[in-house]
Design an enzyme around this catalytic site. Structure first.
Site, PDB file in Angstrom:
ATOM      1  N   THR A 113       0.837  -1.213   0.000  1.00 20.10           N
ATOM      2  CA  THR A 113       0.000   0.000   0.000  1.00 20.10           C
ATOM      3  C   THR A 113       0.870   1.261   0.000  1.00 20.10           C
ATOM      4  O   THR A 113       0.364   2.347  -0.250  1.00 20.10           O
ATOM      5  CB  THR A 113      -0.944   0.058   1.231  1.00 20.10           C
ATOM      6  OG1 THR A 113      -0.145  -0.008   2.421  1.00 20.10           O
ATOM      7  CG2 THR A 113      -1.931  -1.094   1.240  1.00 20.10           C
ATOM      8  N   TYR A 157      -7.533  -8.113  12.741  1.00 22.25           N
ATOM      9  CA  TYR A 157      -6.407  -7.175  12.784  1.00 22.25           C
ATOM     10  C   TYR A 157      -6.005  -6.866  14.223  1.00 22.25           C
ATOM     11  O   TYR A 157      -4.826  -6.919  14.585  1.00 22.25           O
ATOM     12  CB  TYR A 157      -6.821  -5.904  12.039  1.00 22.25           C
ATOM     13  CG  TYR A 157      -5.989  -4.691  12.312  1.00 22.25           C
ATOM     14  CD1 TYR A 157      -4.729  -4.544  11.742  1.00 22.25           C
ATOM     15  CD2 TYR A 157      -6.466  -3.671  13.137  1.00 22.25           C
ATOM     16  CE1 TYR A 157      -3.966  -3.421  11.990  1.00 22.25           C
ATOM     17  CE2 TYR A 157      -5.708  -2.547  13.390  1.00 22.25           C
ATOM     18  CZ  TYR A 157      -4.459  -2.421  12.821  1.00 22.25           C
ATOM     19  OH  TYR A 157      -3.698  -1.302  13.068  1.00 22.25           O
TER      20      TYR A 157
END
Lengths: 306, 306
Positions: free
Chosen positions: A34, A139
């Site tokens: 990213t 996460y």
């Protein structure tokens, strides 16, 4: 030499630039999943690869690292549900591999980018570092597991700090990534479509921390002798900002923007803000940028990116 | 059909036999890393493989499973430090893969073998399910991460129970494995060498739970409708037994045995015992076997194994 993982990402690159400016030699790792190559400082040594791959970490053997700043990782709660194993590799295996390297090479300091998401939803706010951890996304489970691993490996030779970052925002945030960063998502949508799609309630709230304040925390920790083998610190502005207030701040600069409420995402926390007393007490750190100012600065930056 | 992972191991096999005797159809998974083929019940369907491998779990697609009992996993805190990645795969990735399968196939019930090790060392004993979790070994971090994953995936369709097993012992425990099971290690050493090597203090203490009592808990949970989407229960006898008391009990049967204290192991808890009030309140379960009786039964069994 300081190793910075995720140095092509939003937070990692801001830290890398700051440390480069302070005269530190840096070694960086990124897989550019990213982050952007252009985010890296010019004088850094880059290892291209995934921190969850033993092969990437084995390349560190050749360098004399004394401090590790582990800021790489898949950073979206929402995305963690799409590929749980990839999230585990990115956020937990990476920490284990770096800890193993740290132990073998006698690294002195390890600073870890954990997350406020480890707290989950709490009624008693602000959360302090002693509040119960109740992760709601895969996460967050990975971040918490990494914290535990770091605590176990820490000792008087390897000092470790886990930073529970609240909602970090500011110039440099990836406006093309619509899965991560509440403010950057809203801003990207507002600039592109004139419409903000809010996933979940407008009453949800977050603790917004400006990127420069986060960089300052890390610089302080890098340049100060740490006394405890292991510490956890909230990196927070210590007050809540509702989603609707964020939108008001955006509208105040960009004019009329329409807002559409859509379905929330799995594992999203309703609202949270954190105490920053510990970091203030131990290191004299205080966030300098309130959200109203920070959002204006970020919008000015974002408009220049178009 | 009930899926039992780790069915060739000590606890898994005892459960598998019990459920087979109760008339349930069972499907079992084991990689025979520490378990024995001879431990499996005769009428079970076996998938040979590692639960942390997606390939193993994909073989489940062909079966109509309604309940998962996940008892497979590397089970030694000490061993977890030798190969952290293998431990993570065995104790955490396996849970993620099984949860993914459970979600896809509409599994109704998932019972997980967690561990008292998630608590770490506490001053206020007994620990209850609300006590803070402070894992001291990589093994314990993995068990806790699995609990969190299970909590996140649980809902009114998929009811989940995490059992925090205290020190389970009894006939069937692997006497050849000197890395796992305090009592079985001491007993194996006493029978083989007439000497017990104690890794750490004789004052350390544990909560000993007899295997038949654990099997009864699992049978109760399998045959009872669960009301909560997610629950955690201690499986404990609710009183401490010191290492030196265990040795006294062994000596009482085997006669004079010498004892040698050697260095403790990383991540070992000093002492713990748990409250079993929750399991008593919600399911009427009470452990039946006190340690004095249980140790005698275990020694009688062990002597027959020679």
């Amino acid at each position: 030499m300081i190793l910075i993982t995720g140095a092509a990402g939003f937070i990692g690159s801001a830290i890398a630039h700051s440390l480069n400016n302070l005269g530190f030699k840096t070694l960086t790792i990124d897989n550019f999943s990213t982050g952007y190559r252009s985010n890296l400082p010019k004088n850094t040594i880059l290892i291209e690869g995934d921190c969850g791959d033993p092969e990437t970490i084995s390349q560190l053997q050749n360098y004399n690292v004394d401090t590790i700043l582990h800021f790489a990782g898949q950073s979206s709660g929402e995305v963690s549900f799409n590929d749980p194993l990839a999230d585990q590799k990115s956020n937990t295996t990476s920490t284990l591999l770096l800890l193993n390297y740290a132990k073998l090479k006698g690294i002195r300091k390890f600073i870890y980018a954990s997350s406020m998401s480890v707290y989950g939803d709490h009624e008693n706010l602000p959360v302090t570092e002693e509040s119960v951890t109740m992760p709601k996304s895969l996460y967050a489970v990975g971040k918490l597991a990494s914290e535990h691993y770091l605590n176990i490996y820490s000792n008087s030779d390897l000092k470790v700090v886990s930073l529970r970052l609240f909602n970090v925002y500011g110039p440099g945030q990836n406006l093309a990534n619509l899965k991560q960063g509440m403010l950057s998502i809203y801003l990207a949508q507002a600039l592109k479509d004139g419409q903000i799609k809010v996933k979940g309630s407008l009453e949800r709230f977050r603790d917004l921390v400006y990127i420069d304040d986060v960089v300052e925390v890390v610089s302080l920790l890098v340049t100060t002798d740490l006394s405890n083998p292991y510490s956890v610190y909230n990196v927070a502005n210590a007050y809540p900002v509702k989603v609707k207030e964020m939108i008001t701040s955006i509208k105040a600069v960009l004019g009329n923007i329409s807002v559409k409420e859509i379905e929330g995402t799995q594992g999203d926390q309703f609202g949270i803000f954190g105490s920053n007393y510990s970091l203030m007490k131990d290191f004299g750190w205080k966030p300098k940028i309130k959200h109203i100012t920070g959002i204006k600065k970020m919008i000015a930056w974002a408009q220049n990116q178009r």
